[in-house]
Scaffold this motif. Structure first.
Motif, PDB file in Angstrom:
ATOM      1  N   UNK A 369       0.814  -1.216   0.000  1.00 40.46           N
ATOM      2  CA  UNK A 369       0.000   0.000   0.000  1.00 40.46           C
ATOM      3  C   UNK A 369       0.844   1.261   0.000  1.00 40.46           C
ATOM      4  N   UNK A 370       1.920   1.287   0.810  1.00 41.21           N
ATOM      5  CA  UNK A 370       2.748   2.492   0.859  1.00 41.21           C
ATOM      6  C   UNK A 370       3.529   2.662  -0.439  1.00 41.21           C
ATOM      7  N   UNK A 371       3.886   1.566  -1.094  1.00 42.95           N
ATOM      8  CA  UNK A 371       4.613   1.673  -2.362  1.00 42.95           C
ATOM      9  C   UNK A 371       3.695   2.146  -3.489  1.00 42.95           C
ATOM     10  N   UNK A 372       2.481   1.606  -3.517  1.00 45.27           N
ATOM     11  CA  UNK A 372       1.548   2.058  -4.544  1.00 45.27           C
ATOM     12  C   UNK A 372       1.143   3.511  -4.326  1.00 45.27           C
ATOM     13  N   UNK A 373       1.065   3.946  -3.063  1.00 46.71           N
ATOM     14  CA  UNK A 373       0.716   5.340  -2.787  1.00 46.71           C
ATOM     15  C   UNK A 373       1.759   6.292  -3.354  1.00 46.71           C
ATOM     16  N   UNK A 374       3.018   5.903  -3.322  1.00 47.28           N
ATOM     17  CA  UNK A 374       4.068   6.762  -3.876  1.00 47.28           C
ATOM     18  C   UNK A 374       3.903   6.911  -5.380  1.00 47.28           C
ATOM     19  N   UNK A 375       3.545   5.836  -6.072  1.00 45.19           N
ATOM     20  CA  UNK A 375       3.326   5.907  -7.517  1.00 45.19           C
ATOM     21  C   UNK A 375       2.108   6.772  -7.841  1.00 45.19           C
ATOM     22  N   UNK A 376       1.012   6.587  -7.111  1.00 40.86           N
ATOM     23  CA  UNK A 376      -0.193   7.396  -7.357  1.00 40.86           C
ATOM     24  C   UNK A 376       0.070   8.865  -7.058  1.00 40.86           C
ATOM     25  N   UNK A 406       7.335  -2.045  -8.150  1.00 40.74           N
ATOM     26  CA  UNK A 406       7.672  -1.026  -7.158  1.00 40.74           C
ATOM     27  C   UNK A 406       8.361  -1.737  -6.017  1.00 40.74           C
ATOM     28  N   UNK A 407       9.633  -1.466  -5.842  1.00 37.74           N
ATOM     29  CA  UNK A 407      10.412  -2.215  -4.858  1.00 37.74           C
ATOM     30  C   UNK A 407      11.578  -1.362  -4.394  1.00 37.74           C
ATOM     31  N   UNK A 408      12.096  -1.732  -3.231  1.00 40.86           N
ATOM     32  CA  UNK A 408      13.319  -1.106  -2.752  1.00 40.86           C
ATOM     33  C   UNK A 408      14.503  -1.662  -3.533  1.00 40.86           C
ATOM     34  N   UNK A 409      15.518  -0.819  -3.788  1.00 42.00           N
ATOM     35  CA  UNK A 409      16.626  -1.243  -4.642  1.00 42.00           C
ATOM     36  C   UNK A 409      17.523  -2.268  -3.970  1.00 42.00           C
ATOM     37  N   UNK A 410      17.435  -2.417  -2.658  1.00 44.07           N
ATOM     38  CA  UNK A 410      18.185  -3.460  -1.983  1.00 44.07           C
ATOM     39  C   UNK A 410      17.509  -4.807  -2.025  1.00 44.07           C
ATOM     40  N   UNK A 411      16.258  -4.857  -2.458  1.00 48.16           N
ATOM     41  CA  UNK A 411      15.522  -6.109  -2.546  1.00 48.16           C
ATOM     42  C   UNK A 411      16.025  -6.911  -3.748  1.00 48.16           C
ATOM     43  N   UNK A 424       8.612  -1.294 -16.615  1.00 48.28           N
ATOM     44  CA  UNK A 424       8.732  -0.095 -15.782  1.00 48.28           C
ATOM     45  C   UNK A 424       9.006  -0.498 -14.340  1.00 48.28           C
ATOM     46  N   UNK A 425       9.811   0.332 -13.665  1.00 44.09           N
ATOM     47  CA  UNK A 425      10.128   0.105 -12.261  1.00 44.09           C
ATOM     48  C   UNK A 425      10.143   1.438 -11.529  1.00 44.09           C
ATOM     49  N   UNK A 426       9.899   1.398 -10.225  1.00 44.49           N
ATOM     50  CA  UNK A 426       9.915   2.603  -9.406  1.00 44.49           C
ATOM     51  C   UNK A 426      10.508   2.269  -8.046  1.00 44.49           C
ATOM     52  N   UNK A 427      11.315   3.185  -7.517  1.00 38.21           N
ATOM     53  CA  UNK A 427      11.943   2.979  -6.212  1.00 38.21           C
ATOM     54  C   UNK A 427      12.143   4.326  -5.540  1.00 38.21           C
TER      55      UNK A 427
END
Length: 547
Positions: A369-376, A406-411, A424-427
């Motif tokens: 939810x917090x990751x999708x909120x950043x994209x929205x 949508x993921x952290x770059x350390x993952x 597409x990717x977002x971090x």
């Protein structure tokens, strides 16, 4: 003595250097004639090979170079498919074993070393340079990209030049260089990188309120889409913990909640209450429930609404806890947002311990939810009113969930997504160095990138690498700003020296020896008809007989 030294120097390919500036010469290290293979498997630091305490206390990939090395790894995979075919088709000009080429673009600069050339195969190695290169590297990149067609000089005059012919000064300058541009537009598949400063996107309270609203709505979306929803609604422990929420006059008055960032804040009760939550989000809950296959009760006092309210309060309290209850300030808010983005949830309140009944409530609902909120929130700047309707918002979240990672770059999932060519990717990246401490939203889009291919004199490369070896290993020069790595546009000295192995240079990625086959190039295979084999001959005879 000088004659004997010169003879030995020519025999062993060791340049002569003056001893302390005098007329006495000594032989330096030999220039490398052959390639000695070593373990070039670059170790990427991520959550799979670091301790948990390191991941929580600080970002294991805080170094930009460690995070950016993945793009050179992806570039190596792209070259593995196309390099041999492009060399055969003449797109890189003349080539041979031991040749060195520089691939230059806006932010990707790499040295490609051809180790061996065989019949239908090429073994190469790629050495990636820093994205944020030094001043010397930028000057050399500018020298590569600047056009020479506009030069109209001839000695001290400017008489111009014939069409498609260089002027005298430009032609003489090109012959003076130790490199030449063999392809001005070489296309490879890669990722375009755009970064936005998160501080500017969350500077004012209204923008943070929009982010919190999308955070709440994303949690509701993932609750309604979860296949475990019926089990959660019928769970006795969860129902018992959330039963006081429906009591009249109940409000969660945690100090992290405030009217400035929470749209459903109940000013009368000084906290978050179920009636104020339903006044803002009940329509969205009912729409998400209607899109679900199995019918579920959607009234304001139903178990679904109570579960959504409890999870939304828990998610916002986790954000406040990660922000050290100082979410009114920008820096703590960004710190807490980044902590939740990488999965560092701290459940400290006894009122939220019911979430431990099933950890999927955190892993499958609150964390995405917090990751999708950043994209929205990022899309909100391009079209502010697009997500006002529930149907548009629901379809947007579903589309992002399907095509966007949508993921952290350390993952480790981030690296796997890039190497599998995810569109597409977002971090959210925390950039921490000596000069800055900032948070950036990194957006990647897979597309075709244009490179310039520059062929470098391989004797120049060998000589510069041997000179660095003598200066650092033999003469023990420990000055990081040594003169031998300053920019020299005629030889691309800084780019060549910085691409050498550590500790002589400082490449951020060195690929293992990679072999590119001619059969993997689609255009070349269409021209040649593929490799000749017994099976291919048998199929050709069968087709001919049938015809």
């Amino acid at each position: 003595m000088l004659f004997v030294q010169a003879l030995l120097s020519a025999l062993f390919s060791t340049p002569l250097n003056p001893l302390l500036g005098s007329a006495v010469f000594i032989m330096s290290y030999a220039r490398p004639l052959k390639f000695w293979e070593r373990d070039y498997n670059t170790k990427r630091v991520d959550h799979s090979n670091t301790r948990l305490v390191t991941q929580l206390d600080r970002n294991p990939g805080a170094d930009d170079n460690n995070l950016n090395s993945i793009f050179y790894e992806h570039l190596t995979r792209s070259l593995q498919h196309t390099l041999c075919g492009d060399l055969v088709l003449g797109r890189w000009g003349n080539y041979g074993p031991g040749d060195c080429f520089v691939l230059a673009s806006d932010y990707l600069n790499a040295l490609v070393h051809l180790i061996e050339v065989g019949n239908g195969l090429v073994t190469f190695q790629l050495r990636g340079l820093e994205f944020r290169g030094t001043y010397c590297q930028q000057r050399e990149v500018e020298a590569i990209t600047e056009g020479v067609e506009e030069d109209e000089g001839c000695c001290c005059c400017e008489p111009g030049h014939l069409p498609r012919v260089l002027s005298f000064n430009a032609a003489f300058g090109q012959r003076w260089l130790a490199w030449e541009v063999t392809a001005s537009k070489y296309v490879l598949e890669g990722y375009s990188i755009s970064d936005n400063n998160a501080a500017s996107m969350l500077q004012v309270f209204d923008l943070r309120k929009i982010l919190i609203t999308y955070y709440v709505r994303s949690i509701i979306y993932y609750v309604s889409r979860s296949p475990k929803l019926e089990a959660w609604l019928s769970h006795e422990g969860i129902a018992t913990a959330l039963r006081p929420v429906r009591a009249p006059g109940y409000a969660d008055s945690d100090p992290t909640f405030s009217l400035s960032v929470d749209e459903d804040y109940d000013l009368r009760l000084s906290g978050l209450s179920l009636p104020s939550f339903c006044a803002v989000h009940l329509e969205w809950i009912q729409y998400c429930a209607s899109r679900r296959g199995q019918p579920v009760d959607q009234d304001w006092n139903s178990p679904l609404v109570t579960l959504c309210f409890g999870l939304c309060v828990l998610g916002r309290r986790a954000l406040g806890t990660a922000s050290h209850s100082m979410s009114a300030s920008l820096e703590p808010f960004l710190y807490g947002l980044h902590a939740l983005f990488k999965g560092d949830f701290r459940i400290t309140s006894p009122r939220d311990e019911w979430v431990f009944a099933d950890m999927d409530l955190l892993h499958r609902v609150v964390a995405p939810g917090v990751r999708m909120a950043l994209k929205l929130h990022q899309d909100h700047f391009t079209s502010p009113d697009e997500y006002e309707e529930p149907a548009a918002l629901y379809d947007a979240i579903a589309a992002n969930e399907e095509r966007l990672v949508i993921s952290h770059e350390g993952d480790p999932a981030w690296r796997s997504a890039i190497l599998s060519n995810t569109p597409s990717l977002l971090a959210l990246r925390h950039v921490l160095d000596d000069a800055s401490d900032e948070y950036k939203i990194i957006m990647l889009n897979r597309r075709h990138l244009s490179f310039r291919v520059i062929k470098v004199n391989r004797e120049c490369v060998r000589g510069l690498w041997a000179g660095q070896q003598q200066e650092l290993v033999f003469l023990r020069n420990r000055n990081p700003e040594r003169g031998s790595i300053q920019n020299a546009k005629q030889a691309l000295r800084n780019m060549i020296n910085s691409s050498c192995d550590q500790p002589l240079g400082y490449p951020i990625y060195v690929s293992p020896l990679t072999t590119s086959l001619a059969g993997s190039h689609p255009q070349l295979r269409a021209l040649w008809g593929g490799p000749i084999s017994l099976g291919a001959i048998a199929r050709w005879l069968l087709r001919s007989w049938q015809r």
